[in-house]
Design a protein around this motif. Structure first.
Motif, PDB file in Angstrom:
ATOM      1  N   GLU A 153       7.327  87.758  17.820  1.00 50.61           N
ATOM      2  CA  GLU A 153       5.998  87.159  17.734  1.00 50.61           C
ATOM      3  C   GLU A 153       5.240  87.446  19.021  1.00 50.61           C
ATOM      4  OE1 GLU A 153       3.771  82.844  17.088  1.00 50.61           O
ATOM      5  OE2 GLU A 153       5.895  82.907  17.643  1.00 50.61           O
ATOM      6  N   ALA A 154       4.143  88.193  18.921  1.00 47.82           N
ATOM      7  CA  ALA A 154       3.340  88.526  20.094  1.00 47.82           C
ATOM      8  C   ALA A 154       2.630  87.288  20.615  1.00 47.82           C
ATOM      9  CB  ALA A 154       2.325  89.606  19.743  1.00 47.82           C
ATOM     10  N   LEU A 155       2.576  87.163  21.944  1.00 46.73           N
ATOM     11  CA  LEU A 155       1.930  86.011  22.565  1.00 46.73           C
ATOM     12  C   LEU A 155       0.764  86.406  23.460  1.00 46.73           C
ATOM     13  CD1 LEU A 155       5.135  83.985  23.517  1.00 46.73           C
ATOM     14  CD2 LEU A 155       3.656  83.661  21.523  1.00 46.73           C
ATOM     15  N   GLU A 156       0.907  87.520  24.202  1.00 47.50           N
ATOM     16  CA  GLU A 156      -0.162  87.938  25.097  1.00 47.50           C
ATOM     17  C   GLU A 156       0.099  89.344  25.619  1.00 47.50           C
ATOM     18  OE1 GLU A 156       0.292  86.530  29.438  1.00 47.50           O
ATOM     19  OE2 GLU A 156       0.975  84.804  28.247  1.00 47.50           O
ATOM     20  N   TYR A 157      -0.918  89.883  26.283  1.00 49.37           N
ATOM     21  CA  TYR A 157      -0.792  91.150  27.005  1.00 49.37           C
ATOM     22  C   TYR A 157      -0.974  90.859  28.486  1.00 49.37           C
ATOM     23  CZ  TYR A 157      -2.198  95.604  29.004  1.00 49.37           C
ATOM     24  OH  TYR A 157      -2.302  96.707  29.805  1.00 49.37           O
ATOM     25  N   ASN A 158      -0.064  91.339  29.323  1.00 50.84           N
ATOM     26  CA  ASN A 158      -0.087  90.940  30.727  1.00 50.84           C
ATOM     27  C   ASN A 158      -0.409  92.077  31.693  1.00 50.84           C
ATOM     28  OD1 ASN A 158       2.189  92.517  30.970  1.00 50.84           O
ATOM     29  ND2 ASN A 158       3.584  90.847  31.485  1.00 50.84           N
ATOM     30  N   SER A 159      -1.062  93.144  31.219  1.00 51.48           N
ATOM     31  CA  SER A 159      -1.476  94.339  31.963  1.00 51.48           C
ATOM     32  C   SER A 159      -0.379  95.393  32.056  1.00 51.48           C
ATOM     33  CB  SER A 159      -1.976  94.000  33.384  1.00 51.48           C
ATOM     34  OG  SER A 159      -0.908  93.796  34.287  1.00 51.48           O
ATOM     35  N   ARG A 160       0.870  95.026  31.774  1.00 47.93           N
ATOM     36  CA  ARG A 160       1.945  96.023  31.725  1.00 47.93           C
ATOM     37  C   ARG A 160       2.698  95.982  30.392  1.00 47.93           C
ATOM     38  NH1 ARG A 160       3.785  98.572  36.222  1.00 47.93           N
ATOM     39  NH2 ARG A 160       5.963  98.512  35.600  1.00 47.93           N
ATOM     40  N   PHE A 161       2.858  94.803  29.827  1.00 48.73           N
ATOM     41  CA  PHE A 161       3.614  94.648  28.591  1.00 48.73           C
ATOM     42  C   PHE A 161       2.845  93.798  27.583  1.00 48.73           C
ATOM     43  CE2 PHE A 161       6.899  94.852  31.947  1.00 48.73           C
ATOM     44  CZ  PHE A 161       7.644  95.932  31.507  1.00 48.73           C
ATOM     45  N   ILE A 162       3.192  93.959  26.319  1.00 47.06           N
ATOM     46  CA  ILE A 162       2.908  92.942  25.324  1.00 47.06           C
ATOM     47  C   ILE A 162       4.071  91.968  25.389  1.00 47.06           C
ATOM     48  CG2 ILE A 162       2.682  92.449  22.857  1.00 47.06           C
ATOM     49  CD1 ILE A 162       1.526  95.290  22.580  1.00 47.06           C
ATOM     50  N   GLU A 163       3.774  90.687  25.573  1.00 43.36           N
ATOM     51  CA  GLU A 163       4.827  89.691  25.699  1.00 43.36           C
ATOM     52  C   GLU A 163       4.953  88.894  24.406  1.00 43.36           C
ATOM     53  OE1 GLU A 163       4.658  87.269  29.133  1.00 43.36           O
ATOM     54  OE2 GLU A 163       4.193  88.920  30.496  1.00 43.36           O
ATOM     55  N   GLY A 164       6.175  88.501  24.081  1.00 38.58           N
ATOM     56  CA  GLY A 164       6.397  87.722  22.873  1.00 38.58           C
ATOM     57  C   GLY A 164       7.751  87.043  22.909  1.00 38.58           C
ATOM     58  N   ARG A 165       8.174  86.548  21.738  1.00 37.38           N
ATOM     59  CA  ARG A 165       9.482  85.901  21.644  1.00 37.38           C
ATOM     60  C   ARG A 165      10.211  86.433  20.420  1.00 37.38           C
ATOM     61  NH1 ARG A 165      10.088  81.584  18.014  1.00 37.38           N
ATOM     62  NH2 ARG A 165       8.202  81.126  16.811  1.00 37.38           N
ATOM     63  N   LEU A 166      11.512  86.547  20.546  1.00 37.71           N
ATOM     64  CA  LEU A 166      12.347  87.016  19.446  1.00 37.71           C
ATOM     65  C   LEU A 166      12.473  85.910  18.407  1.00 37.71           C
ATOM     66  CD1 LEU A 166      14.090  89.482  18.607  1.00 37.71           C
ATOM     67  CD2 LEU A 166      16.044  88.294  19.619  1.00 37.71           C
ATOM     68  N   LEU A 167      12.166  86.223  17.144  1.00 35.50           N
ATOM     69  CA  LEU A 167      12.075  85.175  16.129  1.00 35.50           C
ATOM     70  C   LEU A 167      13.425  84.735  15.575  1.00 35.50           C
ATOM     71  CD1 LEU A 167       8.916  86.199  14.079  1.00 35.50           C
ATOM     72  CD2 LEU A 167       9.160  84.378  15.765  1.00 35.50           C
ATOM     73  N   ARG A 168      14.393  85.632  15.485  1.00 34.35           N
ATOM     74  CA  ARG A 168      15.684  85.278  14.875  1.00 34.35           C
ATOM     75  C   ARG A 168      16.827  85.771  15.750  1.00 34.35           C
ATOM     76  NH1 ARG A 168      12.398  86.788  10.573  1.00 34.35           N
ATOM     77  NH2 ARG A 168      12.097  85.165   8.994  1.00 34.35           N
ATOM     78  N   GLU A 169      17.961  85.117  15.617  1.00 37.48           N
ATOM     79  CA  GLU A 169      19.156  85.527  16.355  1.00 37.48           C
ATOM     80  C   GLU A 169      19.641  86.875  15.820  1.00 37.48           C
ATOM     81  OE1 GLU A 169      22.079  85.368  19.224  1.00 37.48           O
ATOM     82  OE2 GLU A 169      20.348  84.033  18.950  1.00 37.48           O
ATOM     83  N   PRO A 170      19.828  87.868  16.682  1.00 37.41           N
ATOM     84  CA  PRO A 170      20.301  89.178  16.220  1.00 37.41           C
ATOM     85  C   PRO A 170      21.687  89.088  15.583  1.00 37.41           C
ATOM     86  CG  PRO A 170      19.397  89.323  18.439  1.00 37.41           C
ATOM     87  CD  PRO A 170      19.509  87.864  18.115  1.00 37.41           C
ATOM     88  N   GLU A 171      21.931  89.945  14.624  1.00 37.57           N
ATOM     89  CA  GLU A 171      23.231  89.988  13.952  1.00 37.57           C
ATOM     90  C   GLU A 171      24.302  90.606  14.835  1.00 37.57           C
ATOM     91  OE1 GLU A 171      22.453  92.189  10.446  1.00 37.57           O
ATOM     92  OE2 GLU A 171      21.204  90.642   9.519  1.00 37.57           O
ATOM     93  N   ARG A 172      23.897  91.325  15.847  1.00 36.21           N
ATOM     94  CA  ARG A 172      24.839  91.945  16.785  1.00 36.21           C
ATOM     95  C   ARG A 172      24.399  91.623  18.208  1.00 36.21           C
ATOM     96  NH1 ARG A 172      22.180  95.406  13.911  1.00 36.21           N
ATOM     97  NH2 ARG A 172      23.991  96.113  12.743  1.00 36.21           N
ATOM     98  N   ASP A 173      25.276  91.799  19.157  1.00 39.73           N
ATOM     99  CA  ASP A 173      24.974  91.492  20.555  1.00 39.73           C
ATOM    100  C   ASP A 173      24.111  92.603  21.143  1.00 39.73           C
ATOM    101  OD1 ASP A 173      24.838  90.616  23.109  1.00 39.73           O
ATOM    102  OD2 ASP A 173      26.946  90.999  23.610  1.00 39.73           O
ATOM    103  N   ILE A 174      22.840  92.299  21.389  1.00 36.14           N
ATOM    104  CA  ILE A 174      21.946  93.271  22.019  1.00 36.14           C
ATOM    105  C   ILE A 174      21.447  92.741  23.369  1.00 36.14           C
ATOM    106  CG2 ILE A 174      21.202  94.283  19.821  1.00 36.14           C
ATOM    107  CD1 ILE A 174      18.599  92.635  20.096  1.00 36.14           C
ATOM    108  N   GLY A 175      22.075  91.675  23.844  1.00 36.12           N
ATOM    109  CA  GLY A 175      21.736  91.146  25.153  1.00 36.12           C
ATOM    110  C   GLY A 175      20.532  90.223  25.176  1.00 36.12           C
ATOM    111  N   ILE A 176      20.046  89.823  24.015  1.00 34.58           N
ATOM    112  CA  ILE A 176      18.904  88.932  23.934  1.00 34.58           C
ATOM    113  C   ILE A 176      19.081  88.058  22.693  1.00 34.58           C
ATOM    114  CG2 ILE A 176      17.445  90.557  22.638  1.00 34.58           C
ATOM    115  CD1 ILE A 176      15.097  89.531  24.343  1.00 34.58           C
ATOM    116  N   HIS A 177      18.517  86.839  22.739  1.00 37.65           N
ATOM    117  CA  HIS A 177      18.790  85.876  21.679  1.00 37.65           C
ATOM    118  C   HIS A 177      17.493  85.288  21.124  1.00 37.65           C
ATOM    119  CE1 HIS A 177      23.073  86.001  22.654  1.00 37.65           C
ATOM    120  NE2 HIS A 177      22.699  85.992  23.923  1.00 37.65           N
TER     121      HIS A 177
END
Length: 232
Positions: A153-177
């Motif tokens: 889910e996109a939240l904002e643009y911070n001049s270098r990135f589009i920032e957001g949050r991951l909506l669901r727990e990944p089915e595999r370990d990708i280092g983010i939750h």
């Protein structure tokens, strides 16, 4: 065209004429609806839950005449993208002053930060947006030498990135939750513009940052009030 044939930035805050027949009956609590009133003029905004919705500005009997209700500043009705996704519509590119005044009153109540407004105006993201929830983007995460796609889910643009949050727990370990902060950049994958998480171990070079900056600078040239309001 119908909704799935259009791009989000082609309809967002634009003027759209729908041939809907029965749906205009939903306006009868606010305006008189005649049997021949089968057309409605609507615009597109995103509600507080992130759903694409279509407030109705006016109705009428033909694709040339749909002025009934323009003097009433509140929407005559509101339909979600799920309600009207199969109805045909055409863009209306020459709105009258009354149409613009009414649309402006609708845009004012849209619950959106200026940072998120910038992201919504980036037309290059349209191919990665959810049809019904346009702030939700398909993002690739690199793990173990492979790309995995998850919704952010996109939240904002911070001049270098589009920032957001991951909506669901990944089915595999990708280092983010689930609900973790995610930074996203556009890159070319298989000759197509895709979104990649900068949180994963992918090389994000200066050219990629410059590409994203170009996108947003183009937006600010077309919509300078966004930047003015942000600084005020």
């Amino acid at each position: 065209m119908i909704l799935e044939e259009s791009n989000f930035t082609e309809i967002y805050h634009k003027y759209l004429v729908f041939e809907v027949d029965d749906l205009t009956d939903e306006c009868k609590d606010i305006v008189n609806v005649d049997v021949e009133d089968c057309y409605m003029l609507a615009t597109a905004i995103v509600d507080a839950l992130g759903n694409l919705i279509f407030p109705v500005l006016s109705i009428g009997p033909s694709v040339e005449h749909f002025e009934k209700g323009l003097d009433i500043l509140e929407p005559l009705a509101e339909f979600s993208s799920f309600d009207i996704e199969k109805y045909e519509f055409i863009p209306f590119d020459q709105p009258t002053f009354k149409m613009q005044v009414k649309a402006a009153s609708i845009f004012e109540v849209e619950n959106c930060s200026q940072e998120l407004a910038q992201v919504r105006r980036i037309k290059e993201l349209d191919g990665q947006r959810d049809l019904h929830y346009p702030d939700i983007l398909n993002v690739h995460f690199l793990s173990d030498g492979k790309f995995y796609r998850y919704l952010v889910e996109a939240l904002e643009y911070n001049s270098r990135f589009i920032e957001g949050r991951l909506l669901r727990e990944p089915e595999r370990d990708i280092g983010i939750h689930q609900n973790d902060h995610v930074e996203v950049v556009p890159v070319m994958l298989n000759n197509q513009l895709q979104l990649v998480s900068a949180n994963s171990s992918v090389n994000i070079n200066d050219d990629t940052f410059e590409k994203l900056r170009d996108f947003v600078n183009e937006i600010l040239e077309e919509y300078p009030d966004i930047e003015k309001r942000k600084k005020s």
